[in-house]
Design a protein around this motif. Structure first.
Motif, PDB file in Angstrom:
ATOM      1  N   ASP A 173     -80.303 -60.235 -44.511  1.00  0.00           N
ATOM      2  CA  ASP A 173     -80.033 -61.655 -44.719  1.00  0.00           C
ATOM      3  C   ASP A 173     -81.132 -62.249 -45.600  1.00  0.00           C
ATOM      4  OD1 ASP A 173     -79.660 -64.391 -44.582  1.00  0.00           O
ATOM      5  OD2 ASP A 173     -79.162 -64.410 -42.456  1.00  0.00           O
ATOM      6  N   LEU A 174     -80.732 -62.702 -46.796  1.00  0.00           N
ATOM      7  CA  LEU A 174     -81.723 -63.253 -47.739  1.00  0.00           C
ATOM      8  C   LEU A 174     -82.393 -64.490 -47.166  1.00  0.00           C
ATOM      9  CD1 LEU A 174     -82.790 -62.738 -50.638  1.00  0.00           C
ATOM     10  CD2 LEU A 174     -81.125 -64.421 -51.423  1.00  0.00           C
ATOM     11  N   ASN A 175     -81.658 -65.266 -46.390  1.00  0.00           N
ATOM     12  CA  ASN A 175     -82.218 -66.464 -45.779  1.00  0.00           C
ATOM     13  C   ASN A 175     -83.325 -66.098 -44.787  1.00  0.00           C
ATOM     14  OD1 ASN A 175     -82.245 -69.314 -45.347  1.00  0.00           O
ATOM     15  ND2 ASN A 175     -81.126 -69.021 -43.442  1.00  0.00           N
ATOM     16  N   VAL A 176     -83.072 -65.102 -43.942  1.00  0.00           N
ATOM     17  CA  VAL A 176     -84.084 -64.631 -42.991  1.00  0.00           C
ATOM     18  C   VAL A 176     -85.224 -63.936 -43.732  1.00  0.00           C
ATOM     19  CG1 VAL A 176     -84.512 -63.113 -41.000  1.00  0.00           C
ATOM     20  CG2 VAL A 176     -82.392 -64.419 -41.137  1.00  0.00           C
ATOM     21  N   ARG A 177     -84.877 -63.268 -44.843  1.00  0.00           N
ATOM     22  CA  ARG A 177     -85.927 -62.633 -45.650  1.00  0.00           C
ATOM     23  C   ARG A 177     -86.897 -63.679 -46.181  1.00  0.00           C
ATOM     24  NH1 ARG A 177     -84.764 -60.106 -51.532  1.00  0.00           N
ATOM     25  NH2 ARG A 177     -86.905 -60.079 -52.276  1.00  0.00           N
ATOM     26  N   GLY A 178     -86.363 -64.847 -46.571  1.00  0.00           N
ATOM     27  CA  GLY A 178     -87.226 -65.931 -47.030  1.00  0.00           C
ATOM     28  C   GLY A 178     -88.177 -66.383 -45.936  1.00  0.00           C
ATOM     29  N   ALA A 179     -87.654 -66.507 -44.707  1.00  0.00           N
ATOM     30  CA  ALA A 179     -88.497 -66.899 -43.575  1.00  0.00           C
ATOM     31  C   ALA A 179     -89.547 -65.824 -43.299  1.00  0.00           C
ATOM     32  CB  ALA A 179     -87.632 -67.127 -42.337  1.00  0.00           C
ATOM     33  N   PHE A 180     -89.133 -64.567 -43.372  1.00  0.00           N
ATOM     34  CA  PHE A 180     -90.077 -63.462 -43.151  1.00  0.00           C
ATOM     35  C   PHE A 180     -91.189 -63.471 -44.195  1.00  0.00           C
ATOM     36  CE2 PHE A 180     -91.233 -59.110 -44.480  1.00  0.00           C
ATOM     37  CZ  PHE A 180     -91.912 -58.701 -43.343  1.00  0.00           C
ATOM     38  N   LEU A 181     -90.809 -63.682 -45.470  1.00  0.00           N
ATOM     39  CA  LEU A 181     -91.813 -63.719 -46.537  1.00  0.00           C
ATOM     40  C   LEU A 181     -92.787 -64.870 -46.343  1.00  0.00           C
ATOM     41  CD1 LEU A 181     -89.866 -62.858 -49.835  1.00  0.00           C
ATOM     42  CD2 LEU A 181     -91.712 -61.566 -48.773  1.00  0.00           C
ATOM     43  N   HIS A 182     -92.260 -66.021 -45.899  1.00  0.00           N
ATOM     44  CA  HIS A 182     -93.137 -67.148 -45.610  1.00  0.00           C
ATOM     45  C   HIS A 182     -94.191 -66.757 -44.580  1.00  0.00           C
ATOM     46  CE1 HIS A 182     -90.364 -70.292 -47.369  1.00  0.00           C
ATOM     47  NE2 HIS A 182     -91.537 -70.798 -47.630  1.00  0.00           N
ATOM     48  N   MET A 183     -93.738 -66.164 -43.473  1.00  0.00           N
ATOM     49  CA  MET A 183     -94.660 -65.833 -42.394  1.00  0.00           C
ATOM     50  C   MET A 183     -95.624 -64.714 -42.798  1.00  0.00           C
ATOM     51  SD  MET A 183     -93.888 -67.964 -40.073  1.00  0.00           S
ATOM     52  CE  MET A 183     -93.686 -69.026 -41.502  1.00  0.00           C
ATOM     53  N   ALA A 184     -95.103 -63.705 -43.508  1.00  0.00           N
ATOM     54  CA  ALA A 184     -95.960 -62.608 -43.951  1.00  0.00           C
ATOM     55  C   ALA A 184     -97.013 -63.095 -44.942  1.00  0.00           C
ATOM     56  CB  ALA A 184     -95.111 -61.501 -44.580  1.00  0.00           C
ATOM     57  N   ALA A 185     -96.591 -64.000 -45.838  1.00  0.00           N
ATOM     58  CA  ALA A 185     -97.547 -64.562 -46.797  1.00  0.00           C
ATOM     59  C   ALA A 185     -98.626 -65.353 -46.077  1.00  0.00           C
ATOM     60  CB  ALA A 185     -96.811 -65.460 -47.803  1.00  0.00           C
ATOM     61  N   ASP A 186     -98.228 -66.122 -45.073  1.00  0.00           N
ATOM     62  CA  ASP A 186     -99.205 -66.894 -44.307  1.00  0.00           C
ATOM     63  C   ASP A 186    -100.180 -65.993 -43.561  1.00  0.00           C
ATOM     64  OD1 ASP A 186     -98.473 -69.349 -45.089  1.00  0.00           O
ATOM     65  OD2 ASP A 186     -97.404 -69.909 -43.274  1.00  0.00           O
ATOM     66  N   ALA A 187     -99.660 -64.888 -43.014  1.00  0.00           N
ATOM     67  CA  ALA A 187    -100.537 -63.951 -42.320  1.00  0.00           C
ATOM     68  C   ALA A 187    -101.560 -63.356 -43.289  1.00  0.00           C
ATOM     69  CB  ALA A 187     -99.707 -62.843 -41.666  1.00  0.00           C
ATOM     70  N   ALA A 188    -101.088 -63.035 -44.517  1.00  0.00           N
ATOM     71  CA  ALA A 188    -101.999 -62.487 -45.526  1.00  0.00           C
ATOM     72  C   ALA A 188    -103.067 -63.507 -45.915  1.00  0.00           C
ATOM     73  CB  ALA A 188    -101.203 -62.055 -46.762  1.00  0.00           C
ATOM     74  N   ILE A 189    -102.634 -64.767 -46.079  1.00  0.00           N
ATOM     75  CA  ILE A 189    -103.587 -65.826 -46.414  1.00  0.00           C
ATOM     76  C   ILE A 189    -104.627 -65.967 -45.315  1.00  0.00           C
ATOM     77  CG2 ILE A 189    -103.865 -68.315 -46.693  1.00  0.00           C
ATOM     78  CD1 ILE A 189    -101.230 -68.401 -48.124  1.00  0.00           C
ATOM     79  N   SER A 190    -104.161 -66.012 -44.075  1.00  0.00           N
ATOM     80  CA  SER A 190    -105.072 -66.197 -42.945  1.00  0.00           C
ATOM     81  C   SER A 190    -106.067 -65.048 -42.842  1.00  0.00           C
ATOM     82  CB  SER A 190    -104.272 -66.325 -41.642  1.00  0.00           C
ATOM     83  OG  SER A 190    -103.447 -67.474 -41.669  1.00  0.00           O
ATOM     84  N   ALA A 191    -105.592 -63.837 -43.083  1.00  0.00           N
ATOM     85  CA  ALA A 191    -106.493 -62.683 -43.034  1.00  0.00           C
ATOM     86  C   ALA A 191    -107.562 -62.786 -44.118  1.00  0.00           C
ATOM     87  CB  ALA A 191    -105.690 -61.395 -43.205  1.00  0.00           C
ATOM     88  N   ALA A 192    -107.131 -63.158 -45.333  1.00  0.00           N
ATOM     89  CA  ALA A 192    -108.082 -63.293 -46.437  1.00  0.00           C
ATOM     90  C   ALA A 192    -109.092 -64.407 -46.164  1.00  0.00           C
ATOM     91  CB  ALA A 192    -107.323 -63.564 -47.737  1.00  0.00           C
ATOM     92  N   VAL A 193    -108.604 -65.523 -45.620  1.00  0.00           N
ATOM     93  CA  VAL A 193    -109.495 -66.638 -45.314  1.00  0.00           C
ATOM     94  C   VAL A 193    -110.494 -66.254 -44.226  1.00  0.00           C
ATOM     95  CG1 VAL A 193    -109.598 -68.992 -44.385  1.00  0.00           C
ATOM     96  CG2 VAL A 193    -107.844 -68.390 -46.064  1.00  0.00           C
ATOM     97  N   ALA A 194    -110.028 -65.491 -43.226  1.00  0.00           N
ATOM     98  CA  ALA A 194    -110.925 -65.046 -42.154  1.00  0.00           C
ATOM     99  C   ALA A 194    -112.041 -64.168 -42.705  1.00  0.00           C
ATOM    100  CB  ALA A 194    -110.125 -64.294 -41.088  1.00  0.00           C
TER     101      ALA A 194
END
Length: 330
Positions: A173-194
């Motif tokens: 589901d491309l719609n769910v994929r968009g939500a997944f990418l949002h969350m995965a991107a945020d996790a990557a950002i948070s890890a980098a910021v940490a």
């Protein structure tokens, strides 16, 4: 009825009657409209939205107190994700609504629009992060590294968990994929910021904070570009990337009695459902309802065509078909 009128009636019957009111998927297997998983998806969206609202508040407060551009940028990005998740959640709900006289296919295509909006929100958030990071590089300010590390680690846990919730549905589901990418991107950002928070804590390199923001933005843009491209193609009625048109045409051309296949069209009704229309030239005569129902059932089960319309024509090769003459895709 005159002979000419009778021939016209028979021709119209050949061109119009087999438009799959036998073949919309009524039969073994039912409609297969994927409504069952949507209740579970609704709970997933609700949990993810709640967690992300919480992390936005925490990151915004501590980003301001710690003078951290990266934390503030992460908070802003998370806020755009909350909006994106709400859009995607709304699309899931709209997709479960029954078709009506105005929207005869239902409202599933709202999931495609939500995917486009999600991609646009992500890119907008990236632009805001870049602008703030450049300003902080030009005018650096002291950063409280320990606060940044603690809050970013909390964000990593929340976003990582949210991404995991959406992982299962992200392939189909491309719609769910968009939500997944949002969350995965945020996790990557948070890890980098940490990580940057730890480095700043021990070295005092405050410039690392905005620099890390710029690096993460490049990663987000790379992932978002593919999401936006796929959503745009679906919005323009392109063949979904998971569909093999050549394989479908081979299947139809090899059906017994089929002399020619033309006016074959496939497009997405939503991010999970596809539609197909096709003309089959069968000079031997009407193949019967069971044949059409079997074709539609096979298209649904083996080729992911959830709404198939099969039109049968009885000439040797249908040169008289208006759509064939206009040069539509075989």
């Amino acid at each position: 009825m005159s002979t000419h009128q009778h021939e016209q009636h028979e021709h119209q019957h050949a061109h119009g009657h087999e438009h799959d009111h036998h073949g919309h998927g009524h039969g073994p297997g039912g409609h297969h409209h994927h409504h069952a998983p949507q209740a579970g998806q609704g709970r997933t969206f609700a949990l993810a939205v709640g967690l992300n609202v919480l992390i936005v508040v925490v990151q915004a407060v501590y980003g301001f107190l710690a003078h951290s551009t990266a934390l503030l940028a992460d908070a802003g990005h998370n806020l755009s994700d909350v909006l994106g998740l709400l859009l995607a959640w709304g699309a899931v709900w709209l997709g479960s609504r029954q078709p009506n006289a105005r929207y005869t296919f239902g409202l599933g295509s709202s999931s495609i629009l939500a995917s486009l909006a999600n991609a646009a929100l992500l890119l907008f958030a990236c632009g805001a992060i870049v602008l703030e990071a450049i300003q902080r590089l030009i005018n650096p300010a002291p950063v409280a590294g320990l606060d940044v590390f603690i809050v970013a680690t909390l964000g990593l846990v929340v976003n990582g968990f949210s991404a995991w919730l959406f992982m299962r549905g992200s392939k189909d589901d491309l719609n769910v994929r968009g939500a997944f990418l949002h969350m995965a991107a945020d996790a990557a950002i948070s890890a980098a910021v940490a990580v940057s928070g730890l480095v700043i804590l021990f070295t005092g390199w405050s410039w690392l904070d905005p620099l890390m923001s710029l690096i993460v933005v490049m990663v987000i843009v790379y992932g978002t570009w593919g999401l936006g491209r796929d959503a745009m193609r679906l919005a323009m009625a392109a063949v979904p990337p998971s569909v093999d048109m050549a394989r479908i045409e081979r299947y139809l051309a090899r059906l017994p009695g089929v002399r020619d296949v033309h006016d074959l069209h496939v497009w997405a009704l939503s991010t999970t459902e596809n539609a197909l229309t096709v003309h089959l030239v069968m000079p031997q005569g009407h193949p019967g309802d069971a044949f059409v129902q079997g074709v539609v059932t096979t298209l649904r089960r083996e080729y992911s065509m959830h709404h198939a319309t099969v039109q049968v024509e009885f000439g040797e090769v249908c040169h008289t078909c208006v759509l064939h003459q206009r040069g539509h895709v075989h």
